[in-house]
Design an enzyme around this catalytic site. Structure first.
Site, PDB file in Angstrom:
ATOM      1  N   ALA A 144       0.847  -1.098   0.077  1.00 22.92           N
ATOM      2  CA  ALA A 144      -0.156   0.118  -0.101  1.00 22.92           C
ATOM      3  C   ALA A 144       0.890   1.263  -0.034  1.00 22.92           C
ATOM      4  CB  ALA A 144      -0.867  -0.029   1.122  1.00 22.92           C
ATOM      5  N   SER A 154       0.094  13.255   1.138  1.00 23.49           N
ATOM      6  CA  SER A 154      -0.445  13.025  -0.160  1.00 23.49           C
ATOM      7  C   SER A 154      -0.306  14.708  -0.789  1.00 23.49           C
ATOM      8  CB  SER A 154      -1.680  12.519  -0.226  1.00 23.49           C
ATOM      9  OG  SER A 154      -2.151  12.722  -1.786  1.00 23.49           O
ATOM     10  N   HIS A 156      -2.398  14.986  -3.344  1.00 23.54           N
ATOM     11  CA  HIS A 156      -3.593  15.224  -3.603  1.00 23.54           C
ATOM     12  C   HIS A 156      -4.372  15.974  -2.523  1.00 23.54           C
ATOM     13  CE1 HIS A 156      -4.451  12.223  -6.980  1.00 23.54           C
ATOM     14  NE2 HIS A 156      -3.591  11.603  -6.415  1.00 23.54           N
ATOM     15  N   ASP A 163      -5.331  12.384 -10.770  1.00 24.64           N
ATOM     16  CA  ASP A 163      -5.119  11.098 -11.289  1.00 24.64           C
ATOM     17  C   ASP A 163      -6.219  11.060 -12.683  1.00 24.64           C
ATOM     18  OD1 ASP A 163      -3.626  10.123  -9.324  1.00 24.64           O
ATOM     19  OD2 ASP A 163      -5.102   9.064  -8.133  1.00 24.64           O
ATOM     20  N   GLU A 212       3.704   5.806 -11.932  1.00 21.78           N
ATOM     21  CA  GLU A 212       2.235   5.898 -11.895  1.00 21.78           C
ATOM     22  C   GLU A 212       1.941   6.879 -13.175  1.00 21.78           C
ATOM     23  OE1 GLU A 212       0.552   7.560  -8.203  1.00 21.78           O
ATOM     24  OE2 GLU A 212       0.856   5.746  -7.186  1.00 21.78           O
TER      25      GLU A 212
HETATM   26 ZN    ZN Z   1      -2.726  10.173  -7.562  1.00 16.27          ZN
END
Ligand code: ZN
Length: 249
Positions: A144, A154, A156, A163, A212
């Protein structure tokens, strides 16, 4: 005929050797002061200033969060978030500059026949708690941690990351997204709109996250253009920050 050639030669020779009027000849530069001024003049392309914005303040467009650089404060929430009225699955809010840049990028991609869906953009501290715990339940903590930040760590949560998935859902949150037309378009053009690939391939030892190709971070056009000059470079490498493969013990 000979006369014409001779005449032409003479004209050419004369014009080539003609002395310029004295007023057009620049005076030789001998002043030491002038030379110092020249030496300190900026080059025609000014050097990129890596200190323009803070890398630490959560409100800064250049803030770098990683496993060794938690947000300050950990429960930071941007003062203003803009809701994007574009295809999305979860909360499509971003800070205003990032929202404008995403909308412009979305329109440009669409004109090229490529369509994006926002999977996830801003995530609050509380949302990140459940997202992270969900991944831990599914994969265990070690795995994780390679793909989801702990709450307070994060990008985010700062409202500058998004994303992106393909309109047809192919390779959603998977490494193969990088090979889809959407992933390839982003690799080629996202920087033009101020976005950088935050977790490039082969940089897990620096970022702490696996590749990513769907996760894009808004940093503004100036910095994105500068970073784009070096393929696959991370924000940590660009700014000379320590590698952050794991959380501090
Ligand atoms: Zn992301």
């Amino acid at each position: 005929m000979l006369r014409v050639v001779t005449a032409l030669f003479l004209v050419t020779a004369l014009s080539g050797c003609a002395a310029a009027p004295a007023s057009e000849i620049p005076a030789p530069i001998q002043s030491a002061k002038h030379e110092v001024i020249l030496a300190t003049q900026p080059k025609s392309v000014p050097l990129f200033d890596k200190t323009t914005f803070s890398l630490d303040a959560a409100d800064s467009p250049w803030v770098v969060a990683d496993k060794l650089r938690p947000l300050n404060p950990k429960k930071y929430k941007p003062a203003k978030l803009v809701t994007l009225k574009l295809p999305h699955r979860y909360d499509p809010r971003l800070r205003s500059n990032a929202a404008g840049a995403y909308a412009a990028m979305y329109a440009a991609a669409k004109a090229d026949g490529v369509s994006f869906v926002i999977l996830s953009a801003y995530r609050s501290y509380k949302t990140q708690v459940s997202v992270y715990n969900g991944w831990v339940e599914r994969l265990g903590k070690a795995k994780a941690d390679l793909q989801s930040a702990r709450p307070g760590f994060s990008e985010h949560q700062i409202g500058l990351s998004v994303d992106i998935a393909a309109g047809n859902g192919k390779c959603t949150i998977a490494a193969c997204f990088g090979t889809t037309p959407e992933g390839r378009w982003l690799t080629e053009h996202a920087w033009e709109y101020g976005w950088v690939l935050r977790y490039p391939k082969g940089k897990t030892h620096i970022t702490g996250y696996k590749y990513e190709p769907w996760h894009w971070r808004y940093v503004g056009r100036g910095l994105a253009a500068e970073i784009h000059k070096t393929p696959n470079i991370t924000l940590e490498e660009f700014f000379g920050l320590p590698a952050a493969p794991d959380y501090a013990k």
